[in-house]
Design a protein around this motif. Structure first.
Motif, PDB file in Angstrom:
ATOM      1  N   ALA A 295      47.676  48.259  32.412  1.00 42.16           N
ATOM      2  CA  ALA A 295      49.042  48.453  32.894  1.00 42.16           C
ATOM      3  C   ALA A 295      49.370  47.588  34.107  1.00 42.16           C
ATOM      4  O   ALA A 295      50.527  47.332  34.384  1.00 42.16           O
ATOM      5  CB  ALA A 295      49.265  49.919  33.244  1.00 42.16           C
ATOM      6  N   VAL A 296      48.359  47.178  34.846  1.00 42.18           N
ATOM      7  CA  VAL A 296      48.559  46.375  36.050  1.00 42.18           C
ATOM      8  C   VAL A 296      47.701  45.116  35.952  1.00 42.18           C
ATOM      9  O   VAL A 296      46.755  45.065  35.170  1.00 42.18           O
ATOM     10  CB  VAL A 296      48.212  47.185  37.331  1.00 42.18           C
ATOM     11  N   PRO A 297      48.028  44.090  36.745  1.00 41.07           N
ATOM     12  CA  PRO A 297      47.222  42.854  36.698  1.00 41.07           C
ATOM     13  C   PRO A 297      45.775  43.115  37.114  1.00 41.07           C
ATOM     14  O   PRO A 297      45.476  44.086  37.810  1.00 41.07           O
ATOM     15  CB  PRO A 297      47.909  41.931  37.714  1.00 41.07           C
ATOM     16  N   GLU A 298      44.891  42.211  36.712  1.00 39.41           N
ATOM     17  CA  GLU A 298      43.480  42.292  37.089  1.00 39.41           C
ATOM     18  C   GLU A 298      43.366  42.381  38.608  1.00 39.41           C
ATOM     19  O   GLU A 298      44.133  41.768  39.343  1.00 39.41           O
ATOM     20  CB  GLU A 298      42.749  41.048  36.596  1.00 39.41           C
ATOM     21  N   LEU A 299      42.403  43.125  39.068  1.00 40.70           N
ATOM     22  CA  LEU A 299      42.156  43.309  40.493  1.00 40.70           C
ATOM     23  C   LEU A 299      41.974  41.955  41.167  1.00 40.70           C
ATOM     24  O   LEU A 299      41.094  41.182  40.792  1.00 40.70           O
ATOM     25  CB  LEU A 299      40.903  44.162  40.663  1.00 40.70           C
ATOM     26  N   PRO A 300      42.814  41.632  42.169  1.00 42.28           N
ATOM     27  CA  PRO A 300      42.709  40.318  42.811  1.00 42.28           C
ATOM     28  C   PRO A 300      41.578  40.256  43.834  1.00 42.28           C
ATOM     29  O   PRO A 300      41.096  41.286  44.316  1.00 42.28           O
ATOM     30  CB  PRO A 300      44.064  40.159  43.496  1.00 42.28           C
ATOM     31  N   MET A 301      41.189  39.038  44.189  1.00 41.03           N
ATOM     32  CA  MET A 301      40.205  38.838  45.252  1.00 41.03           C
ATOM     33  C   MET A 301      40.786  39.368  46.561  1.00 41.03           C
ATOM     34  O   MET A 301      41.995  39.356  46.755  1.00 41.03           O
ATOM     35  CB  MET A 301      39.889  37.349  45.418  1.00 41.03           C
ATOM     36  N   PRO A 302      39.933  39.795  47.498  1.00 44.78           N
ATOM     37  CA  PRO A 302      40.435  40.347  48.747  1.00 44.78           C
ATOM     38  C   PRO A 302      41.070  39.312  49.681  1.00 44.78           C
ATOM     39  O   PRO A 302      41.763  39.672  50.618  1.00 44.78           O
ATOM     40  CB  PRO A 302      39.194  40.968  49.389  1.00 44.78           C
ATOM     41  N   GLU A 303      40.808  38.043  49.454  1.00 37.84           N
ATOM     42  CA  GLU A 303      41.391  36.966  50.254  1.00 37.84           C
ATOM     43  C   GLU A 303      41.450  35.719  49.387  1.00 37.84           C
ATOM     44  O   GLU A 303      40.878  35.684  48.304  1.00 37.84           O
ATOM     45  CB  GLU A 303      40.572  36.700  51.522  1.00 37.84           C
ATOM     46  N   LEU A 304      42.129  34.712  49.873  1.00 40.15           N
ATOM     47  CA  LEU A 304      42.205  33.451  49.146  1.00 40.15           C
ATOM     48  C   LEU A 304      40.795  32.903  48.979  1.00 40.15           C
ATOM     49  O   LEU A 304      40.033  32.822  49.943  1.00 40.15           O
ATOM     50  CB  LEU A 304      43.079  32.455  49.917  1.00 40.15           C
ATOM     51  N   GLY A 305      40.450  32.556  47.775  1.00 42.41           N
ATOM     52  CA  GLY A 305      39.107  32.046  47.513  1.00 42.41           C
ATOM     53  C   GLY A 305      39.043  31.381  46.160  1.00 42.41           C
ATOM     54  O   GLY A 305      40.059  31.154  45.498  1.00 42.41           O
TER      55      GLY A 305
ATOM     56  N   PRO B 215      33.811  30.645  40.816  1.00 36.88           N
ATOM     57  CA  PRO B 215      33.055  29.626  40.079  1.00 36.88           C
ATOM     58  C   PRO B 215      33.267  29.750  38.566  1.00 36.88           C
ATOM     59  O   PRO B 215      33.571  30.832  38.062  1.00 36.88           O
ATOM     60  CB  PRO B 215      31.601  29.934  40.448  1.00 36.88           C
ATOM     61  N   ALA B 216      33.107  28.647  37.868  1.00 36.75           N
ATOM     62  CA  ALA B 216      33.383  28.578  36.430  1.00 36.75           C
ATOM     63  C   ALA B 216      32.660  29.663  35.637  1.00 36.75           C
ATOM     64  O   ALA B 216      33.238  30.246  34.722  1.00 36.75           O
ATOM     65  CB  ALA B 216      33.019  27.200  35.893  1.00 36.75           C
ATOM     66  N   GLU B 217      31.413  29.964  35.997  1.00 38.24           N
ATOM     67  CA  GLU B 217      30.660  30.948  35.208  1.00 38.24           C
ATOM     68  C   GLU B 217      31.240  32.357  35.312  1.00 38.24           C
ATOM     69  O   GLU B 217      30.902  33.229  34.516  1.00 38.24           O
ATOM     70  CB  GLU B 217      29.173  30.950  35.584  1.00 38.24           C
ATOM     71  N   TYR B 218      32.133  32.597  36.276  1.00 37.22           N
ATOM     72  CA  TYR B 218      32.739  33.925  36.447  1.00 37.22           C
ATOM     73  C   TYR B 218      34.207  33.963  36.045  1.00 37.22           C
ATOM     74  O   TYR B 218      34.866  34.973  36.221  1.00 37.22           O
ATOM     75  CB  TYR B 218      32.590  34.392  37.895  1.00 37.22           C
ATOM     76  N   GLN B 219      34.723  32.872  35.502  1.00 35.04           N
ATOM     77  CA  GLN B 219      36.110  32.839  35.048  1.00 35.04           C
ATOM     78  C   GLN B 219      36.283  33.834  33.886  1.00 35.04           C
ATOM     79  O   GLN B 219      35.329  34.152  33.177  1.00 35.04           O
ATOM     80  CB  GLN B 219      36.500  31.427  34.589  1.00 35.04           C
ATOM     81  N   PRO B 220      37.512  34.350  33.692  1.00 36.25           N
ATOM     82  CA  PRO B 220      37.737  35.364  32.648  1.00 36.25           C
ATOM     83  C   PRO B 220      37.210  34.979  31.267  1.00 36.25           C
ATOM     84  O   PRO B 220      36.658  35.828  30.561  1.00 36.25           O
ATOM     85  CB  PRO B 220      39.259  35.517  32.630  1.00 36.25           C
TER      86      PRO B 220
ATOM     87  N   ALA C 286      33.757  40.578  26.676  1.00 35.81           N
ATOM     88  CA  ALA C 286      35.090  40.991  26.224  1.00 35.81           C
ATOM     89  C   ALA C 286      35.482  42.376  26.733  1.00 35.81           C
ATOM     90  O   ALA C 286      36.653  42.631  26.997  1.00 35.81           O
ATOM     91  CB  ALA C 286      35.165  40.954  24.701  1.00 35.81           C
ATOM     92  N   ASP C 287      34.526  43.287  26.889  1.00 38.01           N
ATOM     93  CA  ASP C 287      34.858  44.661  27.302  1.00 38.01           C
ATOM     94  C   ASP C 287      34.741  44.872  28.811  1.00 38.01           C
ATOM     95  O   ASP C 287      34.822  45.992  29.296  1.00 38.01           O
ATOM     96  CB  ASP C 287      33.966  45.657  26.571  1.00 38.01           C
ATOM     97  N   ALA C 288      34.586  43.789  29.591  1.00 39.99           N
ATOM     98  CA  ALA C 288      34.377  43.906  31.038  1.00 39.99           C
ATOM     99  C   ALA C 288      35.698  44.061  31.777  1.00 39.99           C
ATOM    100  O   ALA C 288      36.692  43.411  31.459  1.00 39.99           O
ATOM    101  CB  ALA C 288      33.637  42.687  31.557  1.00 39.99           C
ATOM    102  N   VAL C 289      35.690  44.948  32.783  1.00 41.43           N
ATOM    103  CA  VAL C 289      36.848  45.177  33.637  1.00 41.43           C
ATOM    104  C   VAL C 289      36.416  44.871  35.072  1.00 41.43           C
ATOM    105  O   VAL C 289      35.345  45.284  35.507  1.00 41.43           O
ATOM    106  CB  VAL C 289      37.328  46.644  33.530  1.00 41.43           C
ATOM    107  N   VAL C 290      37.255  44.151  35.814  1.00 36.36           N
ATOM    108  CA  VAL C 290      36.955  43.837  37.218  1.00 36.36           C
ATOM    109  C   VAL C 290      37.227  45.080  38.057  1.00 36.36           C
ATOM    110  O   VAL C 290      38.344  45.605  38.049  1.00 36.36           O
ATOM    111  CB  VAL C 290      37.827  42.653  37.717  1.00 36.36           C
TER     112      VAL C 290
END
Length: 157
Positions: free
Chosen positions: A124-134, A137-142, A147-151
């Motif tokens: 219902a809401v956007p994915e949890l954002p980072m706590p600050e501008l940052g 890395p590519a290996e952690y991109q969505p 597939a079933d992982a939630v941030v």
């Protein structure tokens, strides 16, 4: 004034952006993790709501505290409601709304001795954002996550 960033001498002096990796939880585990628990210490609080004589205090990324404030000189912690990935809460009447990762949860808090989850709206809401501008890395991109992982949080690298 610098005309182009590549020609600007100040660009080389900017500190690099911090890198973060998402803290992931399988959706099935996320949905099973919501629970009313005994009170616990407050560590990283957010919003505070007063619904006389009770106070509800958000614990960022973890849930919310329920406090009996009948005697303001001696508030009594009653419970902690665990909600992985919770950053924000809002109240209207006896309903408390909380995010859990990308989900929106509705709780009935009319009886603080029996706080109960009424409803979950997935994504219902956007994915949890980072706590600050940052940077992520590519290996952690969505596209590189299960597939079933939630941030449910972010860890600074």
């Amino acid at each position: 004034m610098c005309l182009g960033l590549s020609a600007c001498p100040f660009v080389d002096r900017l500190p690099p952006l911090p890198q973060y990796k998402p803290v992931l939880m399988p959706r099935s585990q996320l949905e099973q993790a919501v629970a009313v628990l005994p009170p616990r210490e407050m560590r990283n609080t957010g919003k505070i709501y007063l619904r006389d004589p009770y106070i509800f205090i958000n614990e960022r990324y973890e849930g919310f505290h329920v406090i009996d404030n009948q005697n303001p000189a001696q508030p009594q912690p009653l419970a902690f409601v665990r909600i992985p990935g919770n950053v924000d809460v809002a109240m209207k009447g006896s309903l408390l709304y909380a995010d859990s990762g990308a989900d929106l949860l509705t709780f009935d808090v009319s009886n603080v001795q029996q706080v109960r989850l009424l409803h979950r709206v997935r994504n219902a809401v956007p994915e949890l954002p980072m706590p600050e501008l940052g940077q992520v890395p590519a290996e952690y991109q969505p596209q590189n996550r299960p597939a079933d992982a939630v941030v449910v949080g972010w860890q600074k690298l």
